[in-house]
Design an enzyme around this catalytic site. Structure first.
Site: not given
Ligand SMILES: NC(=O)c1ccc[n+]([C@@H]2O[C@H](COP(=O)([O-])OP(=O)(O)OC[C@H]3O[C@@H](n4cnc5c(N)ncnc54)[C@H](O)[C@@H]3O)[C@@H](O)[C@H]2O)c1
Length: 158
Positions: A31, A34, A81-82, A133-134, A158
């Protein structure tokens, strides 16, 4: 051994805690830490030898190659991920860097590792990519649910 990425984030950390609660197989956790990563999520396993934390970027091929060679995981689970839509609109660069370029680099490293595996180790190896799902856009009120074969229709970086 499994390699988990983004394991200091919301879903990844809960995955690691649950994983270690359910079985004894160790997990390497890569990781970048962030703003979204928080090692406090993993306080309860900070002294657990089954959890190996490595701070680094999924897009760093040298590092990922080293981790794969050293720990020989049987699976990679990519949570890194972002992950916040609003941030992707205000600053899309980090999203492209991690979610697109970083994921590609991770896939390339893992493909190189997987190509050298043989027999059962090769056929049973898994790369699990956690997405959202975005990527399918928006559903209307009466639309059927998305499935994995739904065409992509993203409406944010995104
Ligand atoms: N949280 C949700 O409700 C939800 C819903 C659907 C899908 N998802 C997806 O699940 C995945 C994980 O989501 P989350 O909510 O745990 O996200 P999160 O933002 O809480 O955690 C992401 C983690 O990834 C790390 N990270 C970011 N860039 C990195 C990089 N380049 N290299 C290594 N580590 C990096 C961060 O430090 C953080 O610990 C994402 O793909 C997200 O889109 C989440």
């Amino acid at each position: 051994m499994i390699l988990v990425t983004g394991g200091a984030g919301f879903i990844g950390a809960n995955f690691i805690l649950e994983w270690l609660r359910q079985n004894d197989e160790p997990a390497v956790n890569l990781d970048k830490l962030t703003y979204a990563g928080n090692l406090a999520n993993l306080d309860s396993v900070s002294q657990d030898p089954r959890h190996v934390f490595v701070q680094g970027d999924i897009g760093d091929r040298q590092l990922v190659d080293r981790l794969l060679a050293r720990y020989q995981p049987r699976a990679v689970i990519n949570f890194a991920a972002e992950s916040h839509v609003d941030r992707s609109i205000h600053g899309p660069g980090e999203f492209v860097q991690t979610n697109v370029v970083g994921t590609f680099n991770l896939l390339e490293s893992v493909r190189g590792y997987w190509n050298k595996l043989e027999g059962d180790e090769k056929s049973s190896f898994r790369f699990l990519h956690v997405s959202t799902d975005e990527v399918y856009g928006s559903l209307g009120r009466d639309d059927p649910a998305f499935t994995e074969t739904t065409p992509y229709a993203p409406n944010s970086p995104y």
